[in-house]
Design a protein around this motif. Structure first.
Motif, PDB file in Angstrom:
ATOM      1  N   ASP A  73      43.906 -45.331 -85.590  1.00 14.87           N
ATOM      2  CA  ASP A  73      45.348 -45.209 -85.390  1.00 14.87           C
ATOM      3  C   ASP A  73      45.841 -43.766 -85.268  1.00 14.87           C
ATOM      4  O   ASP A  73      47.022 -43.502 -85.447  1.00 14.87           O
ATOM      5  N   THR A  74      44.941 -42.832 -84.964  1.00 20.83           N
ATOM      6  CA  THR A  74      45.428 -41.468 -84.719  1.00 20.83           C
ATOM      7  C   THR A  74      45.055 -41.065 -83.292  1.00 20.83           C
ATOM      8  O   THR A  74      43.945 -41.361 -82.826  1.00 20.83           O
ATOM      9  N   PRO A  75      45.972 -40.392 -82.590  1.00 21.24           N
ATOM     10  CA  PRO A  75      45.662 -40.014 -81.202  1.00 21.24           C
ATOM     11  C   PRO A  75      44.373 -39.204 -81.089  1.00 21.24           C
ATOM     12  O   PRO A  75      43.554 -39.457 -80.190  1.00 21.24           O
ATOM     13  N   GLY A  76      44.145 -38.258 -82.032  1.00 19.67           N
ATOM     14  CA  GLY A  76      42.929 -37.445 -81.979  1.00 19.67           C
ATOM     15  C   GLY A  76      41.680 -38.296 -82.146  1.00 19.67           C
ATOM     16  O   GLY A  76      40.687 -38.131 -81.425  1.00 19.67           O
ATOM     17  N   GLY A  77      41.727 -39.208 -83.108  1.00 18.23           N
ATOM     18  CA  GLY A  77      40.583 -40.090 -83.370  1.00 18.23           C
ATOM     19  C   GLY A  77      40.313 -40.997 -82.172  1.00 18.23           C
ATOM     20  O   GLY A  77      39.157 -41.228 -81.778  1.00 18.23           O
ATOM     21  N   ILE A  78      41.380 -41.506 -81.577  1.00 18.28           N
ATOM     22  CA  ILE A  78      41.232 -42.385 -80.406  1.00 18.28           C
ATOM     23  C   ILE A  78      40.569 -41.606 -79.267  1.00 18.28           C
ATOM     24  O   ILE A  78      39.635 -42.091 -78.615  1.00 18.28           O
ATOM     25  N   ALA A  79      41.040 -40.366 -79.072  1.00 14.79           N
ATOM     26  CA  ALA A  79      40.481 -39.536 -77.987  1.00 14.79           C
ATOM     27  C   ALA A  79      38.983 -39.313 -78.212  1.00 14.79           C
ATOM     28  O   ALA A  79      38.186 -39.384 -77.261  1.00 14.79           O
ATOM     29  N   ALA A  80      38.589 -39.083 -79.472  1.00 11.93           N
ATOM     30  CA  ALA A  80      37.173 -38.840 -79.771  1.00 11.93           C
ATOM     31  C   ALA A  80      36.348 -40.094 -79.471  1.00 11.93           C
ATOM     32  O   ALA A  80      35.262 -40.014 -78.873  1.00 11.93           O
ATOM     33  N   ILE A  81      36.873 -41.264 -79.861  1.00  8.89           N
ATOM     34  CA  ILE A  81      36.120 -42.504 -79.620  1.00  8.89           C
ATOM     35  C   ILE A  81      35.973 -42.758 -78.116  1.00  8.89           C
ATOM     36  O   ILE A  81      34.888 -43.075 -77.627  1.00  8.89           O
ATOM     37  N   VAL A  82      37.065 -42.578 -77.394  1.00 10.42           N
ATOM     38  CA  VAL A  82      37.001 -42.828 -75.937  1.00 10.42           C
ATOM     39  C   VAL A  82      35.992 -41.897 -75.284  1.00 10.42           C
ATOM     40  O   VAL A  82      35.211 -42.306 -74.421  1.00 10.42           O
ATOM     41  N   SER A  83      35.968 -40.642 -75.742  1.00 11.75           N
ATOM     42  CA  SER A  83      35.028 -39.726 -75.091  1.00 11.75           C
ATOM     43  C   SER A  83      33.579 -40.091 -75.461  1.00 11.75           C
ATOM     44  O   SER A  83      32.683 -39.973 -74.628  1.00 11.75           O
ATOM     45  N   ASP A  84      33.352 -40.599 -76.688  1.00 14.40           N
ATOM     46  CA  ASP A  84      32.002 -41.114 -77.033  1.00 14.40           C
ATOM     47  C   ASP A  84      31.644 -42.303 -76.134  1.00 14.40           C
ATOM     48  O   ASP A  84      30.526 -42.419 -75.650  1.00 14.40           O
ATOM     49  N   TRP A  85      32.611 -43.207 -75.970  1.00 12.60           N
ATOM     50  CA  TRP A  85      32.352 -44.388 -75.140  1.00 12.60           C
ATOM     51  C   TRP A  85      31.984 -43.973 -73.716  1.00 12.60           C
ATOM     52  O   TRP A  85      31.100 -44.570 -73.093  1.00 12.60           O
ATOM     53  N   ALA A  86      32.675 -42.928 -73.226  1.00 10.20           N
ATOM     54  CA  ALA A  86      32.447 -42.509 -71.830  1.00 10.20           C
ATOM     55  C   ALA A  86      31.008 -42.051 -71.628  1.00 10.20           C
ATOM     56  O   ALA A  86      30.411 -42.289 -70.580  1.00 10.20           O
ATOM     57  N   GLY A  87      30.448 -41.414 -72.677  1.00  6.53           N
ATOM     58  CA  GLY A  87      29.103 -40.874 -72.499  1.00  6.53           C
ATOM     59  C   GLY A  87      28.012 -41.781 -73.028  1.00  6.53           C
ATOM     60  O   GLY A  87      26.825 -41.501 -72.833  1.00  6.53           O
ATOM     61  N   GLY A  88      28.348 -42.883 -73.719  1.00  8.99           N
ATOM     62  CA  GLY A  88      27.315 -43.656 -74.425  1.00  8.99           C
ATOM     63  C   GLY A  88      26.988 -44.981 -73.775  1.00  8.99           C
ATOM     64  O   GLY A  88      27.474 -45.303 -72.690  1.00  8.99           O
ATOM     65  N   SER A  89      26.141 -45.759 -74.509  1.00  8.86           N
ATOM     66  CA  SER A  89      25.671 -47.024 -73.935  1.00  8.86           C
ATOM     67  C   SER A  89      26.349 -48.241 -74.586  1.00  8.86           C
ATOM     68  O   SER A  89      26.162 -49.366 -74.125  1.00  8.86           O
ATOM     69  N   GLU A  90      27.124 -48.020 -75.664  1.00  4.62           N
ATOM     70  CA  GLU A  90      27.664 -49.185 -76.393  1.00  4.62           C
ATOM     71  C   GLU A  90      28.734 -49.940 -75.610  1.00  4.62           C
ATOM     72  O   GLU A  90      29.030 -51.101 -75.900  1.00  4.62           O
ATOM     73  N   LEU A  91      29.306 -49.261 -74.604  1.00  3.60           N
ATOM     74  CA  LEU A  91      30.385 -49.878 -73.829  1.00  3.60           C
ATOM     75  C   LEU A  91      29.930 -51.202 -73.191  1.00  3.60           C
ATOM     76  O   LEU A  91      30.656 -52.197 -73.216  1.00  3.60           O
ATOM     77  N   ALA A  92      28.699 -51.188 -72.645  1.00  2.00           N
ATOM     78  CA  ALA A  92      28.210 -52.388 -71.954  1.00  2.00           C
ATOM     79  C   ALA A  92      28.053 -53.547 -72.932  1.00  2.00           C
ATOM     80  O   ALA A  92      28.403 -54.695 -72.618  1.00  2.00           O
ATOM     81  N   GLN A  93      27.578 -53.238 -74.140  1.00  2.00           N
ATOM     82  CA  GLN A  93      27.416 -54.304 -75.148  1.00  2.00           C
ATOM     83  C   GLN A  93      28.767 -54.899 -75.527  1.00  2.00           C
ATOM     84  O   GLN A  93      28.929 -56.116 -75.649  1.00  2.00           O
ATOM     85  N   MET A  94      29.753 -54.004 -75.747  1.00  2.00           N
ATOM     86  CA  MET A  94      31.081 -54.490 -76.120  1.00  2.00           C
ATOM     87  C   MET A  94      31.689 -55.326 -74.990  1.00  2.00           C
ATOM     88  O   MET A  94      32.354 -56.330 -75.239  1.00  2.00           O
ATOM     89  N   ALA A  95      31.438 -54.898 -73.769  1.00  2.14           N
ATOM     90  CA  ALA A  95      31.968 -55.643 -72.617  1.00  2.14           C
ATOM     91  C   ALA A  95      31.379 -57.058 -72.600  1.00  2.14           C
ATOM     92  O   ALA A  95      32.096 -58.037 -72.366  1.00  2.14           O
ATOM     93  N   ASP A  96      30.068 -57.166 -72.889  1.00  4.41           N
ATOM     94  CA  ASP A  96      29.437 -58.494 -72.918  1.00  4.41           C
ATOM     95  C   ASP A  96      30.043 -59.359 -74.024  1.00  4.41           C
ATOM     96  O   ASP A  96      30.319 -60.538 -73.831  1.00  4.41           O
ATOM     97  N   ARG A  97      30.240 -58.760 -75.210  1.00  8.13           N
ATOM     98  CA  ARG A  97      30.811 -59.509 -76.333  1.00  8.13           C
ATOM     99  C   ARG A  97      32.216 -59.993 -75.979  1.00  8.13           C
ATOM    100  O   ARG A  97      32.608 -61.117 -76.279  1.00  8.13           O
ATOM    101  N   ALA A  98      32.971 -59.086 -75.337  1.00  7.27           N
ATOM    102  CA  ALA A  98      34.341 -59.441 -74.951  1.00  7.27           C
ATOM    103  C   ALA A  98      34.311 -60.663 -74.038  1.00  7.27           C
ATOM    104  O   ALA A  98      35.006 -61.660 -74.270  1.00  7.27           O
ATOM    105  N   ARG A  99      33.453 -60.590 -73.020  1.00  7.34           N
ATOM    106  CA  ARG A  99      33.377 -61.694 -72.040  1.00  7.34           C
ATOM    107  C   ARG A  99      33.018 -63.016 -72.726  1.00  7.34           C
ATOM    108  O   ARG A  99      33.542 -64.070 -72.401  1.00  7.34           O
ATOM    109  N   GLU A 100      32.107 -62.921 -73.729  1.00  6.83           N
ATOM    110  CA  GLU A 100      31.710 -64.154 -74.437  1.00  6.83           C
ATOM    111  C   GLU A 100      32.887 -64.774 -75.188  1.00  6.83           C
ATOM    112  O   GLU A 100      32.988 -65.988 -75.341  1.00  6.83           O
TER     113      GLU A 100
END
Ligand code: UDP
Length: 386
Positions: free
Chosen positions: A331-358
């Motif tokens: 819930d903090t803009p700085g923290g959100i920005a850090a998470i998004v930038s991790d997501w941009a460079g990492g591999s967990e995004l695809a896993q979360m996308a699959d879970r979402a679809r399920e």
């Protein structure tokens, strides 16, 4: 032609109730063309006298600027006796106006997609001695006001195990509680837009990491601060990225963000009617924990970064998303920005996308409508036999 008349009761407190009502209306039209006339009514705005009819308009300002008042109201209404007494009083004050809803629409069946419709409407039906079947479609995912549940509802459609449990706990017979998902509008049913094509149509770059940011239908919460923090961070890390901010009905937010300078390409929109396109074009979504947006993001296979929640009705949605592995909460803009930038460079995004679809239930509105029609046909057959 003789249509069966269906009345959907909602109120414009947030964007989700109207979106669900429209989803059901569209599902009736798609599944049973020409058989039903489905009307959507904001009972509080259209059928109560001043000043009660102004209450829905107060919802957004109260939630945005006086959260303490919202928490207090929620707390008072959590008490079943206080809730019944207040609604009874409102009913007595408004009944002359409220009766007009039955006269104007003469429904064969009533559907509520709002927690403050059940008890008042049952008073109305009782007094009018009108044996009109009533069903509830609960449009919250994981936190529930008990106003949603009335033991005389013929059916109560819910979107999660916790909701089914809550309905039974509040006296609904298990056979009447049906878990079919949260109704979403037709563009989310069937084949979703292709990412590349959606980006081209929306004027977005085709390969950049694309972040969608919104705050429900009203553009609530610290959307501006979050947008700037995310854009800054992605620029600093040198990620090829673009940002889309959807401000909903919040004109002031839109105007201020449209005047801003951005360190990465950014599109700022007002209220959009093609959310499915924006979601299809994006790699992740940052949003408050609104059930409508969450349900649509799950169907779109979009990892969800929850940036806040409205106390009371949206609290449980956070654990629903996080515990199911479809996203994260910060819930903090700085923290959100850090998470998004991790997501941009990492591999967990695809896993979360699959879970979402399920977890997504694109056909929920169709399934609910089918069961409602089955129920209505059963009633007709029964009355013919008796
Ligand atoms: N929405 C939309 N266009 C916009 C902003 C929001 O169609 O510009 C829709 C969004 O897709 C979702 C609903 O409004 O269906 C918001 O519902 P949610 O339950 O997320 O939040 P609420 O606005 O009810 O607090």
């Amino acid at each position: 032609m003789n249509h069966s008349r269906i009345l959907i009761l909602m109120s414009d407190t947030g964007g989700g109730h109207r979106a669900s009502a429209q989803a059901l209306q569209a599902a009736f039209a798609a599944r049973y063309p020409g058989r039903f006339r489905v009307e959507i009514v904001d009972m509080w705005t259209d059928y109560t006298p001043w000043p009660i009819n102004r209450m829905p308009r107060m919802y957004s300002p109260v939630v945005a600027r006086a959260l303490w008042l919202w928490k207090l109201l929620w707390f008072i209404f959590e008490n079943k006796r206080a809730h019944s007494a207040v609604l009874r009083l409102v009913y007595l004050l408004c009944r002359n106006e409220l009766r007009k809803v039955l006269q104007a629409h003469r429904p064969h069946l009533v559907i509520s997609v709002h927690p403050l419709m059940q008890h008042i409407f049952f008073h109305l039906l009782e007094e009018a001695r009108a044996p009109i079947p009533f069903v509830t479609v609960v449009t919250d995912l994981a936190s529930f006001h008990h106003g949603w549940f009335h033991k005389r509802a013929e059916r109560c459609f819910v979107a999660s195990d916790v909701a089914a449990e809550a309905a039974r706990h509040h006296g609904l017979h298990a056979g009447r509680v049906r878990m079919l998902g949260l109704p979403v509008r037709p563009p989310f049913v069937g084949t979703l837009p292709d990412k590349e094509a959606a980006r081209a149509r929306l004027g977005l770059a085709d390969t950049a990491f694309t972040v969608l940011l919104l705050g429900g239908g009203e553009g609530m919460g610290p959307v501006a601060a979050t947008a700037h923090a995310v854009a800054r961070r992605l620029a600093e890390t040198g990620t090829a990225a673009q940002l889309v901010v959807i401000c909903g009905r919040n004109k002031r937010l839109r105007q201020s963000l449209q005047r801003s300078e951005w360190p990465i390409p950014a599109q700022v929109c007002g209220f959009v009617d093609n959310m499915q396109e924006w979601m299809a074009a994006s790699d992740c979504v940052i949003t408050k924990a609104g059930p409508g947006t969450i349900a649509e993001a799950l169907i779109s296979g979009l990892p969800i970064l929850l940036s806040g929640f409205i106390p009371g009705q949206e609290e449980g949605n956070v654990s629903y998303v996080v515990e199911n592995g479809a996203g994260a909460y910060c819930d903090t803009p700085g923290g959100i920005a850090a998470i998004v930038s991790d997501w941009a460079g990492g591999s967990e995004l695809a896993q979360m996308a699959d879970r979402a679809r399920e977890l997504g239930r694109p056909r929920a509105a169709y399934d609910i409508v089918d069961e409602i029609v089955e129920f209505m046909d059963g009633e007709i057959a029964e009355s013919r036999d008796s």
